[in-house]
Design an enzyme around this catalytic site. Sequence first.
Site, PDB file in Angstrom:
ATOM      1  N   HIS A  21       6.195   5.702   6.380  1.00  0.00           N
ATOM      2  CA  HIS A  21       5.139   4.698   6.173  1.00  0.00           C
ATOM      3  C   HIS A  21       4.686   3.987   7.445  1.00  0.00           C
ATOM      4  O   HIS A  21       3.765   3.184   7.415  1.00  0.00           O
ATOM      5  CB  HIS A  21       5.595   3.644   5.165  1.00  0.00           C
ATOM      6  CG  HIS A  21       6.591   2.672   5.738  1.00  0.00           C
ATOM      7  ND1 HIS A  21       7.892   3.014   5.989  1.00  0.00           N
ATOM      8  CD2 HIS A  21       6.468   1.385   6.119  1.00  0.00           C
ATOM      9  CE1 HIS A  21       8.518   1.973   6.492  1.00  0.00           C
ATOM     10  NE2 HIS A  21       7.691   0.969   6.592  1.00  0.00           N
TER      11      HIS A  21
HETATM   12  N1  UDP Z   1      13.288   1.306  -0.457  1.00  0.00           N
HETATM   13  C1  UDP Z   1      13.280   1.289  -1.851  1.00  0.00           C
HETATM   14  N2  UDP Z   1      12.515   2.215  -2.492  1.00  0.00           N
HETATM   15  C2  UDP Z   1      11.804   3.174  -1.845  1.00  0.00           C
HETATM   16  C3  UDP Z   1      11.836   3.177  -0.406  1.00  0.00           C
HETATM   17  C4  UDP Z   1      12.593   2.221   0.247  1.00  0.00           C
HETATM   18  O1  UDP Z   1      13.932   0.458  -2.470  1.00  0.00           O
HETATM   19  O2  UDP Z   1      11.136   3.985  -2.488  1.00  0.00           O
HETATM   20  C5  UDP Z   1      14.093   0.297   0.251  1.00  0.00           C
HETATM   21  C6  UDP Z   1      15.111   0.880   1.199  1.00  0.00           C
HETATM   22  O3  UDP Z   1      16.305   1.193   0.531  1.00  0.00           O
HETATM   23  C7  UDP Z   1      15.272  -0.216   2.234  1.00  0.00           C
HETATM   24  C8  UDP Z   1      13.922  -0.862   2.259  1.00  0.00           C
HETATM   25  O4  UDP Z   1      13.242  -0.458   1.083  1.00  0.00           O
HETATM   26  O5  UDP Z   1      16.216  -1.180   1.825  1.00  0.00           O
HETATM   27  C9  UDP Z   1      13.176  -0.418   3.471  1.00  0.00           C
HETATM   28  O6  UDP Z   1      11.881  -0.837   3.408  1.00  0.00           O
HETATM   29  P1  UDP Z   1      10.707  -0.133   4.195  1.00  0.00           P
HETATM   30  O7  UDP Z   1      11.088   1.255   4.538  1.00  0.00           O
HETATM   31  O8  UDP Z   1       9.470  -0.334   3.382  1.00  0.00           O
HETATM   32  O9  UDP Z   1      10.542  -1.042   5.493  1.00  0.00           O
HETATM   33  P2  UDP Z   1      11.267  -1.094   6.904  1.00  0.00           P
HETATM   34  O10 UDP Z   1      12.742  -1.158   6.682  1.00  0.00           O
HETATM   35  O11 UDP Z   1      10.845   0.107   7.672  1.00  0.00           O
HETATM   36  O12 UDP Z   1      10.745  -2.346   7.515  1.00  0.00           O
END
Ligand code: UDP
Length: 358
Positions: free
Chosen positions: A207
């Site tokens: 993403h």
């Molecule tokens: N996550 C979730 N469902 C999904 C994809 C990710 O619950 O379909 C959770 C994942 O386990 C983690 C968090 O969302 O705890 C990560 O968020 P994201 O990847 O959107 O953002 P980033 O960590 O890159 O800021």
Amino acid sequence: MKIVTVVGARPQFIKAAAVSRVIRGEYAGRVEEVLVHTGQHYDSNMSAVFFEELGIPAPGHHLEISGGGHGAMTGRMLQALEGVLAQEKPDWVLIYGDTNSTLAAALAAVKMHIPVAHVEAGLRSFNMRMPEEVNRIVADRVSTLLFCPTRVAVDNLRDEGVTRGVHLVGDVMFDVSLYYRDLARRSSDALQRFGLQEGGYVLTTCHRAENTDDPQRLAAILGALGEVAEHLPVLLPVHPRTRNIIRERDLASLLGKVQVVEPLSFMDMVRLEQSARVVVTDSGGVQKEAFFYQVPCVTMRDETEWTETVDLGWNRLVGADRQRIVAAVREAKRPSGAQARPYGDGQASRAIIEQLLG
Ligand code: UDP
């Protein structure tokens, strides 16, 4: 003591849940928390499901601000947050991570002379083209308390001349992983639902704007996942922004046999991370969760804020290069040697509240 916590995006709901649980538990009566949801993520499977599943209290204010460019979104949040903070008059504004909601809350609060506490302070990718990097640098600059998840984060701040208010508390996501590790195993039937075998599939997410907004990078990533799926089941819970871009650019055919599903609830996500053979991602949170659950990770980025996972042999950076992604998945294995614990002792949430109480 009164805290206004500002959240807006999926990873922030998860991090705030850990701290909120401790506030409502052992600090009940001593700390009052008012939650503000900016609305940045609004789909039910990107927002409501986390509030339900993680038992996060209903937001005291829902600003319903999403979409538009960075300027419009941040500006509208800034304006709305000023009203909320004038009304609530908190002792602290608590912010998480690196989104536009983080930036808007930091700016609104500091200009109203309300001290800001930043959870996940000091993380750097050293890539100023990432909107997240800009957001976190500004947030750190105006924060009174800077809660660092790692020693590397403390060092990054020191290199920028910031030492006052800096506290190494550990990573709230590690707290979260300890709490949900067994719960997810017991309560999620995601393996059966998606027809997956223990250790027999790849779990992938994508993403980051640097990947989704660059046609060449996105095509390379989707092509790589499609190629991997020829030999091994690949599950892609697809982020709404990625889903929209795939649709607009008509790229779905690149994915071949990849099983594309809606974003997963947190319990399902944790359950599937735990049993994956390899995790392939550009997410910060997912890189670390793979590490916590001792699953090898392939990161489709050119750099990472979570360098410990790479240094300890659990994570490989491969950029958005089709061949490198495919090869890294094929070669992925658990490193030998003892598992180090660079993300604290699982008590980050408590340490944060203690510091806020002074
Ligand atoms: N996550 C979730 N469902 C999904 C994809 C990710 O619950 O379909 C959770 C994942 O386990 C983690 C968090 O969302 O705890 C990560 O968020 P994201 O990847 O959107 O953002 P980033 O960590 O890159 O800021």
